[in-house]
Design a protein around this motif. Sequence first.
Motif, short mmCIF file in Angstrom:
data_model
loop_
_atom_site.label_atom_id
_atom_site.label_comp_id
_atom_site.label_asym_id
_atom_site.label_seq_id
_atom_site.Cartn_x
_atom_site.Cartn_y
_atom_site.Cartn_z
N LEU A 111 -8.87 -6.70 -3.96
CA LEU A 111 -8.24 -6.17 -2.76
C LEU A 111 -6.94 -5.45 -3.10
N VAL A 112 -6.66 -4.37 -2.39
CA VAL A 112 -5.36 -3.71 -2.51
C VAL A 112 -4.37 -4.50 -1.66
N PRO A 113 -3.27 -5.01 -2.26
CA PRO A 113 -2.31 -5.81 -1.48
C PRO A 113 -1.53 -4.95 -0.48
N CYS A 114 -1.01 -5.58 0.51
CA CYS A 114 -0.29 -4.89 1.57
C CYS A 114 0.93 -4.14 1.05
N LYS A 115 1.58 -4.68 0.01
CA LYS A 115 2.82 -4.06 -0.49
C LYS A 115 2.55 -2.84 -1.37
N ASP A 116 1.28 -2.56 -1.69
CA ASP A 116 0.95 -1.42 -2.53
C ASP A 116 1.36 -0.12 -1.84
N PRO A 117 1.95 0.84 -2.56
CA PRO A 117 2.33 2.12 -1.95
C PRO A 117 1.17 2.86 -1.28
N LEU A 118 -0.04 2.68 -1.81
CA LEU A 118 -1.19 3.32 -1.18
C LEU A 118 -1.43 2.78 0.22
N CYS A 119 -1.17 1.49 0.40
CA CYS A 119 -1.32 0.89 1.72
C CYS A 119 -0.27 1.44 2.67
N ALA A 120 0.97 1.53 2.18
CA ALA A 120 2.06 2.06 3.01
C ALA A 120 1.78 3.49 3.44
N SER A 121 1.12 4.28 2.56
CA SER A 121 0.86 5.68 2.88
C SER A 121 -0.15 5.85 4.00
N LEU A 122 -0.92 4.80 4.26
CA LEU A 122 -1.91 4.86 5.34
C LEU A 122 -1.32 4.61 6.71
N HIS A 123 -0.08 4.14 6.74
CA HIS A 123 0.51 3.71 7.99
C HIS A 123 1.86 4.38 8.20
N SER A 124 2.13 4.75 9.43
CA SER A 124 3.40 5.39 9.74
C SER A 124 4.46 4.34 10.03
N GLY A 125 5.69 4.61 9.58
CA GLY A 125 6.80 3.70 9.84
C GLY A 125 6.67 2.39 9.10
N ASP A 126 7.38 1.37 9.56
CA ASP A 126 7.33 0.04 8.96
C ASP A 126 6.03 -0.64 9.37
N HIS A 127 5.24 -1.02 8.37
CA HIS A 127 4.01 -1.70 8.70
C HIS A 127 4.09 -3.16 8.31
N ARG A 128 3.52 -3.98 9.16
CA ARG A 128 3.50 -5.42 8.93
C ARG A 128 2.10 -5.84 8.49
N CYS A 129 2.06 -6.92 7.77
CA CYS A 129 0.78 -7.40 7.24
C CYS A 129 0.42 -8.74 7.84
N ASP A 130 -0.76 -8.79 8.43
CA ASP A 130 -1.28 -10.09 8.87
C ASP A 130 -1.56 -10.96 7.66
#
Length: 421
Positions: A111-130
């Motif tokens: 799994l790609v972890p939530c903190k990965d930059p690729l994950c951040a690039s999919l979401h606008s602004g500050d994203h939170r992780c369940d």
Amino acid sequence: MKPGVVVVLAFLVLVLRVSLSSASDDHRQKWWKWPSSSQAGKSICSSVVLPLYGNVYPQGYYYAQINVGYPPRPYFVDPDTGSDLTWLQCDAPCVHCTQAPHPYYRPNNDLVPCKDPLCASLHSGDHRCDDPDQCDYEVEYADGGSSLGVLVNDVSLLNLTNGVQIAPRLAIGCGYDQIPGPSYQPLDGVLGLGKGKTSIVSQLHSQGLIKNIVGHCFSSRGGGFLFFGDDVYDSSRVISTPMSRDYRKHYSPGYGEVIYGGKATGLKNLLVIFDSGSSYTYLSSQAYEGLLYLVRKELSGKPIREAVDDETLPFCWKGRRPFKSIKDVRKYFKPLALSFSSGWRSKTQFEIPLEGYLLISSRGSVCLGVLNGTEVGLQNFNIIGDISMQDKMVIYDNDKQTIGWLPANCDRLPSYDTISI
């Protein structure tokens, strides 16, 4: 819009939430030595070429095959320059999946972890992780279709044009909940070719494997090819225009003007996007009505009338006998073009011949392959779709920030040594 219209419109408008056998002696297998950290970002002089299948009409879409996993399994995907994320319908298990040509993708546990930059690039602004251990995604397309899933890393088997075979680890979406839109096609997923970090091209470039360039060549006879990298075309023959500095999300040359029959139409200030995920070309309502007026004016007094009984596309015309090819209607229509500003007092024209905006239906009518984008929710965007990019090599150079094109024989794949494992 008439019923029965075949439309593929994969232009991405919203990201919603976070949450081997041995080779013979005379054809030895070439193995790729993975670049060290010091080599990262230094692209080797090679490209990836993928054959394309399908057509604008009657099939309604082009698609490519990618091979993912170990052992690699084939999947048919929609090559979409209008979106970034590559995803496959996924048995994770699947909550809602549509009909597909292959068994659903079975993900591994990488799994790609939530903190990965690729994950951040999919979401606008500050994203939170369940769940910090995984990257959830949800994407929605212009036709109302969507995919919800989780990002995973997996191996993709690719042949480079220099004969080397590589198996890079790439982040893709495991889509376990799909809502099909009206333009749904029975494929395994989407091949995201956009400008974002998650696109296949960006990931291969970041690993030092290719230059950050993607292109395609759609044949009007069906099929064609897709390529990543720059060694499959002659750069001296490319006509190019800068990508817009004001609209950076998609491949856009900025604002353009419609040219009809070599003359300016006054239909200008149109924000244009090149989108391989759309089969047809779309103009915003005012420009669409203006073009329709010019076409009808050109047809006035000629032995051709509207075919109201042909529902292939919103506007079709028929003659005294069924048309067999575009050659039969050349005397009735004029070529189109879109003119873009390419610098101080400089203009570049993207020429659209009759084959680039007309098609011959199964009933022998000639139909207008330009549609009203405002009616399908594109607002003021004007989309250059596959029909208008046929028989051209279209090149999106993210290194130079240009969009280029040149006439090409899209039936012939660039030649290189094919290596099989």
